[in-house]
Enzyme design. Sequence first.
Site, PDB file in Angstrom:
ATOM      1  N   THR A 124      19.409 -15.199 -17.870  1.00  0.00           N
ATOM      2  CA  THR A 124      20.622 -15.477 -18.650  1.00  0.00           C
ATOM      3  C   THR A 124      20.647 -16.893 -19.221  1.00  0.00           C
ATOM      4  O   THR A 124      19.967 -17.787 -18.698  1.00  0.00           O
ATOM      5  CB  THR A 124      21.854 -15.268 -17.730  1.00  0.00           C
ATOM      6  OG1 THR A 124      22.992 -15.860 -18.319  1.00  0.00           O
ATOM      7  CG2 THR A 124      21.670 -15.948 -16.380  1.00  0.00           C
ATOM      8  N   ASP A 125      21.473 -17.091 -20.251  1.00  0.00           N
ATOM      9  CA  ASP A 125      21.668 -18.443 -20.806  1.00  0.00           C
ATOM     10  C   ASP A 125      22.456 -19.335 -19.852  1.00  0.00           C
ATOM     11  O   ASP A 125      22.477 -20.557 -20.006  1.00  0.00           O
ATOM     12  CB  ASP A 125      22.369 -18.370 -22.178  1.00  0.00           C
ATOM     13  CG  ASP A 125      23.746 -17.703 -22.153  1.00  0.00           C
ATOM     14  OD1 ASP A 125      24.172 -17.229 -21.077  1.00  0.00           O
ATOM     15  OD2 ASP A 125      24.396 -17.654 -23.216  1.00  0.00           O
ATOM     16  N   GLU A 126      23.101 -18.704 -18.841  1.00  0.00           N
ATOM     17  CA  GLU A 126      23.944 -19.493 -17.933  1.00  0.00           C
ATOM     18  C   GLU A 126      23.135 -20.459 -17.071  1.00  0.00           C
ATOM     19  O   GLU A 126      23.683 -21.398 -16.507  1.00  0.00           O
ATOM     20  CB  GLU A 126      24.779 -18.580 -17.032  1.00  0.00           C
ATOM     21  CG  GLU A 126      25.748 -17.726 -17.816  1.00  0.00           C
ATOM     22  CD  GLU A 126      26.972 -17.326 -17.030  1.00  0.00           C
ATOM     23  OE1 GLU A 126      27.292 -17.972 -16.021  1.00  0.00           O
ATOM     24  OE2 GLU A 126      27.613 -16.340 -17.439  1.00  0.00           O
ATOM     25  N   TYR A 149      26.536 -17.463  -9.507  1.00  0.00           N
ATOM     26  CA  TYR A 149      25.746 -16.461 -10.245  1.00  0.00           C
ATOM     27  C   TYR A 149      24.593 -17.145 -10.970  1.00  0.00           C
ATOM     28  O   TYR A 149      23.421 -16.757 -10.830  1.00  0.00           O
ATOM     29  CB  TYR A 149      26.644 -15.716 -11.248  1.00  0.00           C
ATOM     30  CG  TYR A 149      25.880 -14.977 -12.339  1.00  0.00           C
ATOM     31  CD1 TYR A 149      25.072 -13.878 -12.045  1.00  0.00           C
ATOM     32  CD2 TYR A 149      25.953 -15.390 -13.680  1.00  0.00           C
ATOM     33  CE1 TYR A 149      24.363 -13.215 -13.047  1.00  0.00           C
ATOM     34  CE2 TYR A 149      25.256 -14.730 -14.683  1.00  0.00           C
ATOM     35  CZ  TYR A 149      24.464 -13.646 -14.363  1.00  0.00           C
ATOM     36  OH  TYR A 149      23.756 -12.988 -15.344  1.00  0.00           O
ATOM     37  N   LYS A 153      20.423 -16.843 -10.475  1.00  0.00           N
ATOM     38  CA  LYS A 153      19.521 -16.422 -11.568  1.00  0.00           C
ATOM     39  C   LYS A 153      18.476 -17.527 -11.806  1.00  0.00           C
ATOM     40  O   LYS A 153      17.300 -17.239 -12.039  1.00  0.00           O
ATOM     41  CB  LYS A 153      20.307 -16.149 -12.852  1.00  0.00           C
ATOM     42  CG  LYS A 153      21.237 -14.958 -12.812  1.00  0.00           C
ATOM     43  CD  LYS A 153      20.554 -13.624 -12.604  1.00  0.00           C
ATOM     44  CE  LYS A 153      19.768 -13.159 -13.805  1.00  0.00           C
ATOM     45  NZ  LYS A 153      19.210 -11.788 -13.592  1.00  0.00           N
TER      46      LYS A 153
HETATM   47  N1  LIG Z   1      25.613  -8.686 -19.475  1.00  0.00           N
HETATM   48  C1  LIG Z   1      25.227  -9.830 -20.016  1.00  0.00           C
HETATM   49  O1  LIG Z   1      25.914 -10.375 -20.882  1.00  0.00           O
HETATM   50  C2  LIG Z   1      23.904 -10.454 -19.620  1.00  0.00           C
HETATM   51  C3  LIG Z   1      23.427 -11.542 -20.352  1.00  0.00           C
HETATM   52  C4  LIG Z   1      22.183 -12.088 -19.999  1.00  0.00           C
HETATM   53  C5  LIG Z   1      21.487 -11.587 -18.930  1.00  0.00           C
HETATM   54  N2  LIG Z   1      21.986 -10.544 -18.210  1.00  0.00           N
HETATM   55  C6  LIG Z   1      21.207 -10.022 -17.091  1.00  0.00           C
HETATM   56  O2  LIG Z   1      20.890  -8.678 -17.392  1.00  0.00           O
HETATM   57  C7  LIG Z   1      20.806  -7.910 -16.191  1.00  0.00           C
HETATM   58  C8  LIG Z   1      21.699  -6.680 -16.299  1.00  0.00           C
HETATM   59  O3  LIG Z   1      23.030  -7.088 -16.544  1.00  0.00           O
HETATM   60  P1  LIG Z   1      24.200  -6.017 -16.770  1.00  0.00           P
HETATM   61  O4  LIG Z   1      25.267  -6.709 -17.533  1.00  0.00           O
HETATM   62  O5  LIG Z   1      23.637  -4.753 -17.261  1.00  0.00           O
HETATM   63  O6  LIG Z   1      24.705  -5.828 -15.269  1.00  0.00           O
HETATM   64  P2  LIG Z   1      25.499  -4.631 -14.567  1.00  0.00           P
HETATM   65  O7  LIG Z   1      26.278  -5.282 -13.481  1.00  0.00           O
HETATM   66  O8  LIG Z   1      26.187  -3.786 -15.562  1.00  0.00           O
HETATM   67  O9  LIG Z   1      24.323  -3.734 -13.935  1.00  0.00           O
HETATM   68  C9  LIG Z   1      23.548  -4.156 -12.852  1.00  0.00           C
HETATM   69  C10 LIG Z   1      22.933  -2.927 -12.197  1.00  0.00           C
HETATM   70  O10 LIG Z   1      22.061  -3.385 -11.147  1.00  0.00           O
HETATM   71  C11 LIG Z   1      22.249  -2.545 -10.012  1.00  0.00           C
HETATM   72  N3  LIG Z   1      21.878  -3.304  -8.810  1.00  0.00           N
HETATM   73  C12 LIG Z   1      22.554  -4.343  -8.238  1.00  0.00           C
HETATM   74  N4  LIG Z   1      21.889  -4.769  -7.151  1.00  0.00           N
HETATM   75  C13 LIG Z   1      20.783  -3.994  -7.027  1.00  0.00           C
HETATM   76  C14 LIG Z   1      19.701  -3.939  -6.115  1.00  0.00           C
HETATM   77  N5  LIG Z   1      19.632  -4.785  -5.067  1.00  0.00           N
HETATM   78  N6  LIG Z   1      18.733  -3.009  -6.302  1.00  0.00           N
HETATM   79  C15 LIG Z   1      18.790  -2.130  -7.334  1.00  0.00           C
HETATM   80  N7  LIG Z   1      19.802  -2.112  -8.227  1.00  0.00           N
HETATM   81  C16 LIG Z   1      20.777  -3.046  -8.083  1.00  0.00           C
HETATM   82  C17 LIG Z   1      23.717  -2.193 -10.048  1.00  0.00           C
HETATM   83  O11 LIG Z   1      24.001  -1.026  -9.273  1.00  0.00           O
HETATM   84  C18 LIG Z   1      23.969  -2.000 -11.546  1.00  0.00           C
HETATM   85  O12 LIG Z   1      23.759  -0.659 -11.922  1.00  0.00           O
HETATM   86  C19 LIG Z   1      21.199  -8.867 -15.067  1.00  0.00           C
HETATM   87  O13 LIG Z   1      20.043  -9.376 -14.481  1.00  0.00           O
HETATM   88  C20 LIG Z   1      21.950  -9.986 -15.770  1.00  0.00           C
HETATM   89  O14 LIG Z   1      21.828 -11.211 -15.072  1.00  0.00           O
HETATM   90  C21 LIG Z   1      23.186  -9.967 -18.529  1.00  0.00           C
END
Ligand SMILES: NC(=O)c1ccc[n+]([C@@H]2O[C@H](COP(=O)([O-])OP(=O)(O)OC[C@H]3O[C@@H](n4cnc5c(N)ncnc54)[C@H](O)[C@@H]3O)[C@@H](O)[C@H]2O)c1
Length: 337
Positions: A124-126, A149, A153
């Site tokens: 993430t950008d965070e 968080y 990351k």
């Molecule tokens: N949403 C954003 O804006 C954003 C931006 C940049 C990066 N990201 C990164 O992208 C990834 C996905 O984000 P998202 O928004 O889809 O999140 P989300 O919370 O919608 O989905 C996360 C999924 O991971 C599963 N999960 C959690 N712990 C787990 C484990 N130990 N083993 C297996 N599965 C597990 C959860 O059940 C869920 O289905 C993350 O790594 C997040 O840091 C998200």
Amino acid sequence: MAKFIVTGGLGFIGSNLIEYLINLGHFVINIDNGSYSSNFYNVKDFKNNPNYRFYKSSIDSQTNIIKIIKRYNPKCIFNLAAETHVDRSIDSPSKFIKTNINGVYSLLETLVKFKKVKLIHISTDEVFGNIKSNLRADERTAYKPKNPYAATKAASDHLIRAYINTFKIKAIITNCCNNYGPRQNPEKLIPKIITNIFKKEKIQIYGKGQNSREWIHVLDHCKALYQVFKKGVNGETYNIGSNKNIKNIDLVKKIIFFARKRNFYSTKSKIIFIKDRPGHDLRYALNSNKISKKLKWVSKININNGLINTLEWYARNKKFYKFIKNKNFKSRLGKNR
Ligand SMILES: NC(=O)c1ccc[n+]([C@@H]2O[C@H](COP(=O)([O-])OP(=O)(O)OC[C@H]3O[C@@H](n4cnc5c(N)ncnc54)[C@H](O)[C@@H]3O)[C@@H](O)[C@H]2O)c1
């Protein structure tokens, strides 16, 4: 056709990525532990596709991951499994440490045994922390995470770089800005605003809404990840952004404007300002020149079109809400966060 593992595929970005890869004709294995942020509605459109398999497991179960790798011999693992909500990370950081750090460590240990399998880790950008106005973080900017968080990351990104260097695993890290689009849990900003509008409830904004975020449509993100798989260089990091920042207050006003045009909006959904959350970074912003120059990817979806498409998706998919787990999360930060 290639075989991929997508972890966290019952979540927001993971489910969109799986659908994108299946539509390209690939075979995808979804590994998800079914945590509170998972939603089976997210996979309903492809769950019966012969090119899709689901395994309920945590990424920290080496036994399970090894079995799946041996069975399918995938080319690449996209790791999207994570705890993702900043407010929850302030509330209970331990789950974030368990999945985002220990879970990634466990995946890395597995990959040391399967060096042909490439890892694309979605970060993430965070991790860069607060970025001053007129600056954008590029891939060489130092990490300065400011909430639990972001810190977890950042820790996983560091671990991955250490394993690339020390154990010569094949891995690439991507750092993406804020995503929006279909299937996102309404605890996150954009679907929360949309949901409050549908429920005719007030829209709460932290502080004065001056926090600025860079927004990308999830489909643009999925396309970038596939380009990273095809063209990305092992050991490298790529920022993925839209280059478009918007303040939270302006974003809310935009969504209200589009909702009003579609008669979704009632004046009951007034904006109210609430006490800011602790450690709330003012601005995140990425410089994504590297991916656009080296991998020939740029984000294409205009924020106005993307928001309209998202609003309409939530209006068409009211059943999505029935599948949400743990709806009554109460934060120690206060009510309704
Ligand atoms: N949403 C954003 O804006 C954003 C931006 C940049 C990066 N990201 C990164 O992208 C990834 C996905 O984000 P998202 O928004 O889809 O999140 P989300 O919370 O919608 O989905 C996360 C999924 O991971 C599963 N999960 C959690 N712990 C787990 C484990 N130990 N083993 C297996 N599965 C597990 C959860 O059940 C869920 O289905 C993350 O790594 C997040 O840091 C998200």
